[in-house]
Design a protein around this motif. Structure first.
Motif, PDB file in Angstrom:
ATOM      1  N   SER A 111      -5.845   8.242   3.359  1.00 49.17           N
ATOM      2  CA  SER A 111      -6.551   8.762   4.304  1.00 49.17           C
ATOM      3  C   SER A 111      -7.424   7.560   4.701  1.00 49.17           C
ATOM      4  O   SER A 111      -7.817   6.771   6.270  1.00 49.17           O
ATOM      5  CB  SER A 111      -7.975  10.041   4.380  1.00 49.17           C
ATOM      6  OG  SER A 111      -8.534  10.295   3.301  1.00 49.17           O
ATOM      7  N   GLY A 112      -7.821   6.372   3.921  1.00 46.36           N
ATOM      8  CA  GLY A 112      -9.270   5.711   3.898  1.00 46.36           C
ATOM      9  C   GLY A 112      -8.184   4.523   4.605  1.00 46.36           C
ATOM     10  O   GLY A 112      -8.317   3.954   5.401  1.00 46.36           O
ATOM     11  N   LEU A 113      -6.972   3.937   3.228  1.00 49.82           N
ATOM     12  CA  LEU A 113      -6.526   3.196   4.458  1.00 49.82           C
ATOM     13  C   LEU A 113      -6.135   3.257   5.918  1.00 49.82           C
ATOM     14  O   LEU A 113      -5.297   2.186   6.515  1.00 49.82           O
ATOM     15  CB  LEU A 113      -4.747   3.164   3.584  1.00 49.82           C
ATOM     16  CG  LEU A 113      -3.657   2.082   4.105  1.00 49.82           C
ATOM     17  CD1 LEU A 113      -4.526   0.806   3.906  1.00 49.82           C
ATOM     18  CD2 LEU A 113      -2.681   2.268   3.194  1.00 49.82           C
ATOM     19  N   ALA A 126      -3.244  -7.294   8.242  1.00 49.32           N
ATOM     20  CA  ALA A 126      -1.859  -8.579   7.509  1.00 49.32           C
ATOM     21  C   ALA A 126      -2.227  -7.842   6.129  1.00 49.32           C
ATOM     22  O   ALA A 126      -0.956  -7.690   5.194  1.00 49.32           O
ATOM     23  CB  ALA A 126      -2.017  -9.392   7.771  1.00 49.32           C
ATOM     24  N   VAL A 127      -3.373  -8.133   5.296  1.00 48.57           N
ATOM     25  CA  VAL A 127      -3.536  -8.154   4.445  1.00 48.57           C
ATOM     26  C   VAL A 127      -3.704  -6.598   3.827  1.00 48.57           C
ATOM     27  O   VAL A 127      -3.561  -5.813   3.196  1.00 48.57           O
ATOM     28  CB  VAL A 127      -4.967  -8.534   3.298  1.00 48.57           C
ATOM     29  CG1 VAL A 127      -5.360  -8.293   2.905  1.00 48.57           C
ATOM     30  CG2 VAL A 127      -5.328  -9.609   3.838  1.00 48.57           C
ATOM     31  N   SER A 150      -7.672  -0.494  -3.529  1.00 45.70           N
ATOM     32  CA  SER A 150      -7.054  -1.948  -4.519  1.00 45.70           C
ATOM     33  C   SER A 150      -7.535  -2.704  -4.037  1.00 45.70           C
ATOM     34  O   SER A 150      -7.860  -2.920  -3.149  1.00 45.70           O
ATOM     35  CB  SER A 150      -4.991  -1.626  -4.053  1.00 45.70           C
ATOM     36  OG  SER A 150      -5.506  -1.411  -2.595  1.00 45.70           O
ATOM     37  N   TRP A 151      -7.065  -4.057  -4.135  1.00 42.59           N
ATOM     38  CA  TRP A 151      -7.696  -5.332  -3.923  1.00 42.59           C
ATOM     39  C   TRP A 151      -7.763  -5.240  -2.206  1.00 42.59           C
ATOM     40  O   TRP A 151      -7.967  -5.782  -1.116  1.00 42.59           O
ATOM     41  CB  TRP A 151      -7.069  -6.072  -4.571  1.00 42.59           C
ATOM     42  CG  TRP A 151      -6.356  -6.627  -4.302  1.00 42.59           C
ATOM     43  CD1 TRP A 151      -5.631  -6.442  -5.553  1.00 42.59           C
ATOM     44  CD2 TRP A 151      -5.366  -7.692  -3.496  1.00 42.59           C
ATOM     45  NE1 TRP A 151      -3.898  -7.317  -4.991  1.00 42.59           N
ATOM     46  CE2 TRP A 151      -4.401  -7.765  -4.366  1.00 42.59           C
ATOM     47  CE3 TRP A 151      -6.382  -8.086  -2.585  1.00 42.59           C
ATOM     48  CZ2 TRP A 151      -3.749  -8.637  -3.326  1.00 42.59           C
ATOM     49  CZ3 TRP A 151      -5.807  -9.321  -1.609  1.00 42.59           C
ATOM     50  CH2 TRP A 151      -3.858  -9.889  -2.678  1.00 42.59           C
ATOM     51  N   GLY A 174     -10.177  -4.098   4.633  1.00 40.18           N
ATOM     52  CA  GLY A 174     -10.874  -3.888   5.311  1.00 40.18           C
ATOM     53  C   GLY A 174     -12.309  -4.654   5.319  1.00 40.18           C
ATOM     54  O   GLY A 174     -12.830  -4.384   6.365  1.00 40.18           O
ATOM     55  N   ALA A 175     -13.066  -5.302   4.700  1.00 40.61           N
ATOM     56  CA  ALA A 175     -13.713  -5.731   4.437  1.00 40.61           C
ATOM     57  C   ALA A 175     -13.666  -7.020   5.914  1.00 40.61           C
ATOM     58  O   ALA A 175     -14.159  -7.185   7.110  1.00 40.61           O
ATOM     59  CB  ALA A 175     -13.891  -6.435   4.059  1.00 40.61           C
ATOM     60  N   ILE A 176     -11.719  -7.094   5.940  1.00 41.89           N
ATOM     61  CA  ILE A 176     -12.050  -8.289   6.755  1.00 41.89           C
ATOM     62  C   ILE A 176     -11.703  -7.888   8.420  1.00 41.89           C
ATOM     63  O   ILE A 176     -12.558  -7.871   9.660  1.00 41.89           O
ATOM     64  CB  ILE A 176     -10.475  -9.295   7.133  1.00 41.89           C
ATOM     65  CG1 ILE A 176     -10.778 -10.421   5.511  1.00 41.89           C
ATOM     66  CG2 ILE A 176     -10.269  -9.780   7.822  1.00 41.89           C
ATOM     67  CD1 ILE A 176      -9.426 -10.452   4.521  1.00 41.89           C
ATOM     68  N   VAL A 177     -11.099  -6.495   8.705  1.00 35.27           N
ATOM     69  CA  VAL A 177     -10.953  -5.760   9.647  1.00 35.27           C
ATOM     70  C   VAL A 177     -12.742  -5.722   9.993  1.00 35.27           C
ATOM     71  O   VAL A 177     -13.054  -5.683  11.595  1.00 35.27           O
ATOM     72  CB  VAL A 177      -9.730  -4.550   9.606  1.00 35.27           C
ATOM     73  CG1 VAL A 177     -10.056  -3.752  11.241  1.00 35.27           C
ATOM     74  CG2 VAL A 177      -8.348  -5.376   9.231  1.00 35.27           C
TER      75      VAL A 177
END
Length: 354
Positions: free
Chosen positions: A155-157, A196-197, A330-331, A337-340
């Motif tokens: 769900s987080g992804l 992309a990440v 995962s990394w 997520g931080a980039i988005v």
């Protein structure tokens, strides 16, 4: 997607579902703090604030009621991804999504008829057709595909992938002649890099790539629905529009579920209690309470403050997924997520100034 769908532009969309109406919003101002009320989904579905209202709201002092309502939108909309993941543990995706939105739409229509009279639900054919089209894009395309995707990805992804919606909206606006600001363009580029990440877990086999693709397609359809809603002859009352959108999208989702054969072998007795509770939570809290809180906020708080839900919801979703369902961080998920979220922050903070 419950969330909810962001149009970072001043003309704002109908999101998530996420419509607003001056009369009902005022009527529920006291209940928001208790709280009470309505969304789509996700999502989500959408709202159309007026710049003049935003300007007036910006000059007001931020009250405790505003922070309470904002907290509801932050937490409840962020938690809908967890609710969906739990619901589909033992429920078929499209049928459960259909039940959720048809029920929420009928409840919203009933509230409108009760508070404003049956005449408030009256629309002409063009308005009804527009609401149905937007409902199909937002509810069936934007939300139901996410429900299906969450049968195979965390769900987080899913929440982090969905948070790229504002970037798609900016791209759609640019395609129709509206030049994005430098900050908005930088935010779009950051969002796409983050996307992309985030797809790396699917490419590497950590999660099913099909689920990742479904969410990306859902974000595109949700963005088109949000973008189109401000340009179609929609019902004058945004709450009425949202009710028709949810009912239309929910019926389409249920029909698709039947077409896929989700009812074959379905035994209601085998559906877990936690899945039933999750579905009830999505209907009442995700599709009613948080929506009304959002609608009220659009009139009571600065748009720049309200828009912060776009990058808070994914953080809440990831945290709840990790804490409640032990979803792995995962990394690629953390970094992407931080980039988005950073890109969304840039888009919201710069595009809404125009």
């Amino acid at each position: 997607m419950t969330s909810p769908a962001v149009d970072p532009a001043p003309e704002a969309p109908q999101a998530a579902p996420e419509p607003e109406s001056r009369t009902p919003a005022r009527a529920t101002a006291t209940t928001v703090t208790t709280p009470t009320t309505v969304t789509t989904a996700t999502a989500g579905l959408t709202a159309t604030p007026v710049p003049a209202v935003a300007t007036a709201a910006a000059t007001r002092r931020i009250s405790g009621a505003v922070w309470a309502a904002l907290g509801i939108v932050y937490v409840v909309w962020g938690s809908t991804y967890l609710g969906i993941r739990i619901a589909v543990e033992t429920m078929p995706p499209f049928l459960s999504s259909g039940v959720r939105f048809v029920t929420a739409g009928l409840l919203l229509a009933g509230i409108i008829a009760w508070r404003q009279g049956p005449a408030a639900l009256k629309v002409d054919r063009r308005q009804l057709g527009s609401a149905v089209l937007v409902g199909l894009l937002l509810i069936l395309g934007g939300n139901a595909l996410v429900v299906l995707a969450e049968t195979s990805i965390p769900s987080g992804l899913a929440a982090l992938l969905i948070s790229v919606v504002p970037a798609w909206v900016v791209i759609l606006k640019a395609a129709t002649g509206r030049r994005p600001s430098a900050g908005g363009l930088a935010g779009v580029l950051l969002g796409l890099v983050g996307l992309a990440v985030l797809t790396l877990p699917g490419i590497s086999g950590e999660v099913k790539v099909g689920g990742v693709v479904l969410v990306v397609v859902a974000t595109l359809l949700w963005s088109v629905g949000s973008f189109s809603s401000a340009r179609l002859p929609m019902p004058a009352n945004p709450f009425t529009a949202s009710a028709y959108e949810m009912i239309a999208g929910g019926l389409a989702g249920a029909a698709l579920g039947l077409f896929r054969g989700e009812h074959h072998g379905l035994d209601l007795a085998e559906i877990s209690t936690r899945s039933w509770v999750a579905l009830g939570y999505l209907i009442v809290f995700g599709s009613l309470i948080a929506f009304t809180a959002y609608a009220w906020l659009l009139q009571a708080a600065p748009l720049s403050l309200v828009a912060t839900y776009a990058y808070v919801n994914p953080v809440v979703a990831v945290a709840l997924g990790a804490l409640v369902l032990n979803e792995a961080l995962s990394w690629p998920i953390v970094l992407g997520g931080a980039i988005v979220v950073g890109g969304v922050c840039l888009i919201v903070s710069t595009e809404r100034r125009g």
